[in-house]
Write a protein that holds these residues in place. Sequence first.
Motif, PDB file in Angstrom:
ATOM      1  N   UNK A   1      -8.981  -2.085  11.796  1.00 55.89           N
ATOM      2  CA  UNK A   1      -9.963  -2.263  10.718  1.00 55.89           C
ATOM      3  C   UNK A   1      -9.299  -2.722   9.415  1.00 55.89           C
ATOM      4  N   UNK A   2     -10.020  -3.516   8.648  1.00 58.42           N
ATOM      5  CA  UNK A   2      -9.490  -4.108   7.419  1.00 58.42           C
ATOM      6  C   UNK A   2      -8.945  -3.124   6.409  1.00 58.42           C
ATOM      7  N   UNK A   3      -9.535  -1.928   6.336  1.00 58.92           N
ATOM      8  CA  UNK A   3      -9.059  -0.972   5.336  1.00 58.92           C
ATOM      9  C   UNK A   3      -7.619  -0.547   5.606  1.00 58.92           C
ATOM     10  N   UNK A   4      -7.171  -0.609   6.856  1.00 61.69           N
ATOM     11  CA  UNK A   4      -5.794  -0.220   7.172  1.00 61.69           C
ATOM     12  C   UNK A   4      -4.815  -1.173   6.495  1.00 61.69           C
TER      13      UNK A   4
ATOM     14  N   UNK B   1      -5.411  -2.997   3.847  1.00 64.92           N
ATOM     15  CA  UNK B   1      -5.481  -2.846   2.391  1.00 64.92           C
ATOM     16  C   UNK B   1      -4.691  -1.630   1.925  1.00 64.92           C
ATOM     17  N   UNK B   2      -4.666  -0.569   2.732  1.00 65.54           N
ATOM     18  CA  UNK B   2      -3.848   0.604   2.409  1.00 65.54           C
ATOM     19  C   UNK B   2      -2.369   0.275   2.666  1.00 65.54           C
ATOM     20  N   UNK B   3      -2.096  -0.331   3.827  1.00 66.26           N
ATOM     21  CA  UNK B   3      -0.718  -0.640   4.204  1.00 66.26           C
ATOM     22  C   UNK B   3       0.005  -1.531   3.211  1.00 66.26           C
TER      23      UNK B   3
ATOM     24  N   UNK C   1       2.807  -8.063   9.699  1.00 63.43           N
ATOM     25  CA  UNK C   1       1.816  -7.560  10.639  1.00 63.43           C
ATOM     26  C   UNK C   1       0.509  -7.514   9.847  1.00 63.43           C
ATOM     27  N   UNK C   2      -0.323  -8.506  10.106  1.00 67.72           N
ATOM     28  CA  UNK C   2      -1.486  -8.753   9.275  1.00 67.72           C
ATOM     29  C   UNK C   2      -2.450  -7.574   9.210  1.00 67.72           C
ATOM     30  N   UNK C   3      -2.748  -6.960  10.338  1.00 73.13           N
ATOM     31  CA  UNK C   3      -3.777  -5.919  10.335  1.00 73.13           C
ATOM     32  C   UNK C   3      -3.255  -4.536   9.949  1.00 73.13           C
ATOM     33  N   UNK C   4      -1.949  -4.408   9.692  1.00 72.75           N
ATOM     34  CA  UNK C   4      -1.431  -3.137   9.172  1.00 72.75           C
ATOM     35  C   UNK C   4      -0.989  -3.263   7.715  1.00 72.75           C
ATOM     36  N   UNK C   5      -0.859  -4.500   7.234  1.00 68.22           N
ATOM     37  CA  UNK C   5      -0.370  -4.706   5.876  1.00 68.22           C
ATOM     38  C   UNK C   5       1.135  -4.562   5.772  1.00 68.22           C
ATOM     39  N   UNK C   6       1.816  -4.454   6.906  1.00 63.72           N
ATOM     40  CA  UNK C   6       3.268  -4.275   6.913  1.00 63.72           C
ATOM     41  C   UNK C   6       4.007  -5.594   6.851  1.00 63.72           C
ATOM     42  N   UNK C   7       5.170  -5.549   6.234  1.00 59.99           N
ATOM     43  CA  UNK C   7       6.002  -6.741   6.090  1.00 59.99           C
ATOM     44  C   UNK C   7       7.461  -6.321   6.081  1.00 59.99           C
ATOM     45  N   UNK C   8       8.300  -7.130   6.746  1.00 59.77           N
ATOM     46  CA  UNK C   8       9.738  -6.865   6.756  1.00 59.77           C
ATOM     47  C   UNK C   8      10.461  -8.183   6.516  1.00 59.77           C
TER      48      UNK C   8
END
Length: 151
Positions: free
Chosen positions: A13-16, A18-20, A62-69
Amino acid sequence: MSAQFTIPKFKLPGFIASIGQKLPQWPHALALVAGLNAALKMKLLPESELDALADKLFRVRILDTGGEATYTYRNGLFRPVFRPEREPDLAFAANLSAYLQMLARQEDPDTLFFNRELEITGDTELGLIVKNMLDAIEWPQLSAKLPLLRH
């Protein structure tokens, strides 16, 4: 004989995301670099190709988690880059399910790319080198070294 687990295509879900995106990103970079360096130590990555990665900047989103490395390869090790000062030489962006499907060898990067589920931007030649390195990893060899992956 165990059943083969199939990773479904999904989008969180999109809110994940936005939080991530608001959370610190350094743990992602540390985890990814630890995994890459473990693969180096286990000699899973083709050493002949590693020189082509030297001092290049890579980013995995990772687009749907908001994570980036963001990371680089320097002096024989993968190293996190916490505050990149330039755009990456090669960047990947996909939802979590696409990365999991690639890791499980359920989908290959080419199929995900052509289905618009994996975005690859930057140096095309470097992208091919990285893709070929990932394709060269022998997963049976990996599962022999990591007992949890055995069937």
